[in-house]
Design a protein around this motif. Sequence first.
Motif, PDB file in Angstrom:
ATOM      1  N   ALA A   1       0.825  -1.211   0.000  1.00  0.00           N
ATOM      2  CA  ALA A   1       0.000   0.000   0.000  1.00  0.00           C
ATOM      3  C   ALA A   1       0.857   1.257   0.000  1.00  0.00           C
ATOM      4  O   ALA A   1       0.483   2.277  -0.598  1.00  0.00           O
ATOM      5  CB  ALA A   1      -0.932  -0.008   1.213  1.00  0.00           C
ATOM      6  N   MET A   2       2.026   1.197   0.646  1.00  0.00           N
ATOM      7  CA  MET A   2       2.934   2.343   0.662  1.00  0.00           C
ATOM      8  C   MET A   2       3.533   2.567  -0.711  1.00  0.00           C
ATOM      9  O   MET A   2       3.684   3.698  -1.170  1.00  0.00           O
ATOM     10  CB  MET A   2       4.042   2.110   1.694  1.00  0.00           C
ATOM     11  CG  MET A   2       3.550   1.985   3.110  1.00  0.00           C
ATOM     12  SD  MET A   2       3.173   3.585   3.828  1.00  0.00           S
ATOM     13  CE  MET A   2       4.825   4.190   4.121  1.00  0.00           C
ATOM     14  N   VAL A   3       3.909   1.480  -1.383  1.00  0.00           N
ATOM     15  CA  VAL A   3       4.443   1.588  -2.743  1.00  0.00           C
ATOM     16  C   VAL A   3       3.390   2.191  -3.666  1.00  0.00           C
ATOM     17  O   VAL A   3       3.678   3.075  -4.475  1.00  0.00           O
ATOM     18  CB  VAL A   3       4.898   0.207  -3.261  1.00  0.00           C
ATOM     19  CG1 VAL A   3       5.346   0.310  -4.714  1.00  0.00           C
ATOM     20  CG2 VAL A   3       6.026  -0.341  -2.400  1.00  0.00           C
ATOM     21  N   ALA A   4       2.156   1.724  -3.513  1.00  0.00           N
ATOM     22  CA  ALA A   4       1.068   2.257  -4.344  1.00  0.00           C
ATOM     23  C   ALA A   4       0.865   3.735  -4.089  1.00  0.00           C
ATOM     24  O   ALA A   4       0.781   4.549  -5.024  1.00  0.00           O
ATOM     25  CB  ALA A   4      -0.221   1.489  -4.059  1.00  0.00           C
ATOM     26  N   GLU A   5       0.807   4.120  -2.813  1.00  0.00           N
ATOM     27  CA  GLU A   5       0.500   5.499  -2.431  1.00  0.00           C
ATOM     28  C   GLU A   5       1.604   6.469  -2.830  1.00  0.00           C
ATOM     29  O   GLU A   5       1.331   7.564  -3.339  1.00  0.00           O
ATOM     30  CB  GLU A   5       0.274   5.552  -0.916  1.00  0.00           C
ATOM     31  CG  GLU A   5      -0.084   6.929  -0.385  1.00  0.00           C
ATOM     32  CD  GLU A   5      -0.243   6.925   1.128  1.00  0.00           C
ATOM     33  OE1 GLU A   5      -0.665   7.969   1.662  1.00  0.00           O
ATOM     34  OE2 GLU A   5       0.048   5.896   1.772  1.00  0.00           O
ATOM     35  N   PHE A   6       2.853   6.090  -2.579  1.00  0.00           N
ATOM     36  CA  PHE A   6       3.954   7.033  -2.740  1.00  0.00           C
ATOM     37  C   PHE A   6       4.760   6.851  -4.019  1.00  0.00           C
ATOM     38  O   PHE A   6       5.574   7.710  -4.353  1.00  0.00           O
ATOM     39  CB  PHE A   6       4.899   6.947  -1.539  1.00  0.00           C
ATOM     40  CG  PHE A   6       4.269   7.384  -0.258  1.00  0.00           C
ATOM     41  CD1 PHE A   6       3.855   8.695  -0.083  1.00  0.00           C
ATOM     42  CD2 PHE A   6       4.057   6.485   0.772  1.00  0.00           C
ATOM     43  CE1 PHE A   6       3.255   9.109   1.098  1.00  0.00           C
ATOM     44  CE2 PHE A   6       3.463   6.886   1.957  1.00  0.00           C
ATOM     45  CZ  PHE A   6       3.061   8.192   2.126  1.00  0.00           C
TER      46      PHE A   6
ATOM     47  N   ALA B   1      -4.271   1.772  11.871  1.00  0.00           N
ATOM     48  CA  ALA B   1      -3.441   2.733  11.141  1.00  0.00           C
ATOM     49  C   ALA B   1      -3.319   2.291   9.689  1.00  0.00           C
ATOM     50  O   ALA B   1      -3.376   1.091   9.382  1.00  0.00           O
ATOM     51  CB  ALA B   1      -2.056   2.815  11.763  1.00  0.00           C
ATOM     52  N   PRO B   2      -3.163   3.233   8.761  1.00  0.00           N
ATOM     53  CA  PRO B   2      -2.872   2.849   7.375  1.00  0.00           C
ATOM     54  C   PRO B   2      -1.609   1.990   7.323  1.00  0.00           C
ATOM     55  O   PRO B   2      -0.699   2.166   8.143  1.00  0.00           O
ATOM     56  CB  PRO B   2      -2.664   4.197   6.678  1.00  0.00           C
ATOM     57  CG  PRO B   2      -3.399   5.182   7.517  1.00  0.00           C
ATOM     58  CD  PRO B   2      -3.265   4.690   8.930  1.00  0.00           C
TER      59      PRO B   2
ATOM     60  N   ALA C   1      -6.577   1.216  -5.964  1.00  0.00           N
ATOM     61  CA  ALA C   1      -7.463   0.795  -4.874  1.00  0.00           C
ATOM     62  C   ALA C   1      -6.722   0.779  -3.535  1.00  0.00           C
ATOM     63  O   ALA C   1      -7.270   1.194  -2.503  1.00  0.00           O
ATOM     64  CB  ALA C   1      -8.036  -0.586  -5.181  1.00  0.00           C
ATOM     65  N   LEU C   2      -5.469   0.312  -3.537  1.00  0.00           N
ATOM     66  CA  LEU C   2      -4.680   0.301  -2.308  1.00  0.00           C
ATOM     67  C   LEU C   2      -4.452   1.715  -1.790  1.00  0.00           C
ATOM     68  O   LEU C   2      -4.603   1.987  -0.590  1.00  0.00           O
ATOM     69  CB  LEU C   2      -3.330  -0.381  -2.565  1.00  0.00           C
ATOM     70  CG  LEU C   2      -3.307  -1.909  -2.615  1.00  0.00           C
ATOM     71  CD1 LEU C   2      -1.937  -2.394  -3.042  1.00  0.00           C
ATOM     72  CD2 LEU C   2      -3.689  -2.502  -1.260  1.00  0.00           C
ATOM     73  N   ALA C   3      -4.075   2.628  -2.689  1.00  0.00           N
ATOM     74  CA  ALA C   3      -3.829   4.009  -2.287  1.00  0.00           C
ATOM     75  C   ALA C   3      -5.104   4.667  -1.776  1.00  0.00           C
ATOM     76  O   ALA C   3      -5.085   5.419  -0.789  1.00  0.00           O
ATOM     77  CB  ALA C   3      -3.258   4.808  -3.457  1.00  0.00           C
TER      78      ALA C   3
ATOM     79  N   GLU D   1      -8.655   6.561   2.854  1.00  0.00           N
ATOM     80  CA  GLU D   1      -9.869   6.397   3.655  1.00  0.00           C
ATOM     81  C   GLU D   1      -9.534   6.175   5.125  1.00  0.00           C
ATOM     82  O   GLU D   1     -10.201   6.713   6.023  1.00  0.00           O
ATOM     83  CB  GLU D   1     -10.687   5.222   3.118  1.00  0.00           C
ATOM     84  CG  GLU D   1     -11.325   5.490   1.752  1.00  0.00           C
ATOM     85  CD  GLU D   1     -11.886   4.226   1.119  1.00  0.00           C
ATOM     86  OE1 GLU D   1     -11.798   3.151   1.762  1.00  0.00           O
ATOM     87  OE2 GLU D   1     -12.393   4.312  -0.007  1.00  0.00           O
ATOM     88  N   ARG D   2      -8.511   5.391   5.382  1.00  0.00           N
ATOM     89  CA  ARG D   2      -8.113   5.143   6.778  1.00  0.00           C
ATOM     90  C   ARG D   2      -7.656   6.444   7.444  1.00  0.00           C
ATOM     91  O   ARG D   2      -7.995   6.712   8.610  1.00  0.00           O
ATOM     92  CB  ARG D   2      -6.993   4.106   6.827  1.00  0.00           C
ATOM     93  CG  ARG D   2      -7.471   2.675   6.610  1.00  0.00           C
ATOM     94  CD  ARG D   2      -6.344   1.692   6.860  1.00  0.00           C
ATOM     95  NE  ARG D   2      -6.831   0.323   6.912  1.00  0.00           N
ATOM     96  CZ  ARG D   2      -6.069  -0.731   7.195  1.00  0.00           C
ATOM     97  NH1 ARG D   2      -4.775  -0.552   7.463  1.00  0.00           N
ATOM     98  NH2 ARG D   2      -6.565  -1.939   7.220  1.00  0.00           N
TER      99      ARG D   2
END
Length: 334
Positions: free
Chosen positions: A5-10, A163-164, A222-224, A229-230
């Motif tokens: 999820a971190m890779v997706a987000e950042f 936590a996210p 979707a992961l990001a 949302e969290r």
Amino acid sequence: MTAPAMVAEFDEVAGWTAEAVEQLGRRHAIPATCRGSASPAALAWLAEACELSPGMTLLDVGAGAGGPAAWAAERFGVRPILLEPMPAAGRAASRLFGLPVIAGDGRRIPLRTGSADAAWCLGVLCTVRDKAAVLGEIHRVLKPGASLGLLVVVERGRRTLPAPDGNHFPTLPELRALLAGAGFELVEQVGLPGRAPLSWSRRAEQVAAVVATRHRAHPAYALAAHQGERFTHLFASGQISVRLIHAVSRTSTQATHGGMMSTGEDDFLHELEIEVEAEVSLVEASRPEEVAGLPVTEWLFDPADAEREEIGLRGLLDAVEVLEDGHRPDDHVA
């Protein structure tokens, strides 16, 4: 290992953001690449607190796609050096703003001791477990008495919601102790000073809409989105909040040579510059753009890897040049 999820987000979203900015126009670049980390009011508070001024070397630790550093360069005339572990985010910063990007994270910063005039680290500390190591490395590369600006998501009381992924929120007392242990004096702290102007938010939202239209079906999107949302639920419930912090590196007894690099350090930078230039020449000589046009069966190397290597080397070369230029006597006019 970095959470998916971190890779997706950042990382992946950062690459998509750069593509959307290029479609919509350069005016969208800074608002879009500050999204989720800073607003104009927050950046202005940090810049004023750190007393940024033209010609200062600003190290941005965990710089993402480069929006805050580009804003500081545009408004205050600083010379940014970006440190970013996510490849697509680093490429986005180089692509959109032409800023020097070093691939790496805050636990081991590949810069000389006492080489940066100021640093900031925005929305990053909550994403690393070893916060002491990151703050210690930032302290090492800062000049004595130099400023550190932080934007930190902190935990308030007992957290009941999850936590996210990949986030580890400190409490304010923990953060104060970490800063003191790393050699910093906490000068002041505030909450977020205000919302972004509508003109800024609108441009960021337009870029986000293009990214959503193009990539909504991608698993990384979707992961990001789930990460976002969290965060929204945690902020809404008051279990986390954002703090802006100004700290100063405590003066050590180490000689600073009047703000100048020693001859040995200057020689080191010069030799490193020669080595990196030679590596860039080798990559260019491989002509990855021509290889990409050949059938895959004829490839001797992956041209995408060569392109990534060249971007990384050019970022390092730019960073070396910033440090060299920032410490030449004729750069400082009384």
